[in-house]
Scaffold this active site. Sequence first.
Site, short mmCIF file in Angstrom:
data_model
loop_
_atom_site.label_atom_id
_atom_site.label_comp_id
_atom_site.label_asym_id
_atom_site.label_seq_id
_atom_site.Cartn_x
_atom_site.Cartn_y
_atom_site.Cartn_z
N HIS A 65 85.90 45.64 -22.49
CA HIS A 65 86.21 45.57 -23.92
C HIS A 65 85.58 44.35 -24.60
CE1 HIS A 65 89.39 46.13 -27.29
NE2 HIS A 65 88.41 45.36 -27.72
N HIS A 116 83.23 41.37 -29.14
CA HIS A 116 82.69 42.20 -28.06
C HIS A 116 81.36 41.60 -27.56
CE1 HIS A 116 85.10 45.72 -30.07
NE2 HIS A 116 85.88 44.81 -29.54
N GLU A 159 75.75 23.30 -18.96
CA GLU A 159 76.76 22.96 -19.98
C GLU A 159 78.14 23.61 -19.75
OE1 GLU A 159 76.05 21.28 -23.52
OE2 GLU A 159 75.29 20.33 -21.70
N HIS A 201 88.55 37.20 -31.37
CA HIS A 201 88.22 38.26 -30.42
C HIS A 201 86.91 38.90 -30.85
CE1 HIS A 201 88.25 41.97 -28.19
NE2 HIS A 201 88.41 42.69 -29.29
N GLU A 251 94.98 43.91 -33.74
CA GLU A 251 95.23 43.04 -32.58
C GLU A 251 96.17 41.88 -32.91
OE1 GLU A 251 94.50 44.15 -29.86
OE2 GLU A 251 92.64 45.29 -29.97
O1 2HA Z 1 89.67 45.53 -34.28
O2 2HA Z 1 88.02 44.91 -31.65
O3 2HA Z 1 90.11 45.35 -30.13
C1 2HA Z 1 88.78 46.18 -33.45
C2 2HA Z 1 88.87 45.65 -32.09
C3 2HA Z 1 90.03 46.03 -31.32
ZN ZN Z 2 87.94 44.68 -29.60
#
Ligand code: 2HA
Ligand code: ZN
Length: 273
Positions: free
Chosen positions: A212, A143, A171, A141, A118
Amino acid sequence: MKKIDILQAPFVKEMIATTSNLYRLGWDERNGGNISYLLNEEEVSLFLDVSKVIRQIPMIFDASQLAGKYFIVTGSGKYFKNIVDAPAENLGIVRVTQDGTKLELLWGLENNAVPTSELPSHFMSHIARLAVDPENRVIMHNHASHLLAMTFTHELDEKAFTRTLWQMCTECLVVFPEGISIIPWLVPGTNEIGKATSEKMKETRLVMWPQHGVYGAGKDMDEVFGLVETAEKAAQIYTYVQAQGGIKQTITDENLWKLAEGFGVKPRQGYLD
Ligand code: 2HA
Ligand code: ZN
């Protein structure tokens, strides 16, 4: 001058602690998630001879706006779970070349590993955030489970999504008064998703990738972690609220205005009545 062991570097310790916490929270299964952290030459030089380049790594986009800058990044395909036991295999310290087309590896990414897939989204987001806030150093980033779930059940309208999160915990408005952005579903790892994410990063430090995960940005690891954690907590409460039969009462706009005034924050224009 003798260099200090890199594993003692505060930024390496922060990467290990943060990725371990994220794994423990269940937001980074398998190789899910990635972090890039902008470093300055002085702090890197305490630990590494920055003239010693291990190898060059090509990039698929123009990062010339970050020429000469140093980052510690998570590796592509690497598991957050494993970072604590093998930091040099799973993390890397890189410098962007002057022409912005390659990275120079200074430490880590052992066994020919490369930075996170990414990287376009990370570097384009760094460029966008640095233009808004020169202190910005971290892009993260992951999940985050309840936020991700909400992208299936909640309307994907930025104002509506933001308002729901603001209403779930008092908050939230204080922590992200600018709200949260949402991009369309796009293929991960591409320049296209990088462009879409970084466009949104001009306005908000939080960006949802539907079905995602989430992107967060900020000046240090605590700020970004706290930002994502707060939005994720609100999404978790939303999940419970829906499971308990839905909203009977919530924080009114009048109260949100009072909150903004009390904490000296400016809610995103047009988001409150
Ligand atoms: O690197 O989360 O979006 C793994 C991920 C890709
Ligand atoms: Zn990801």
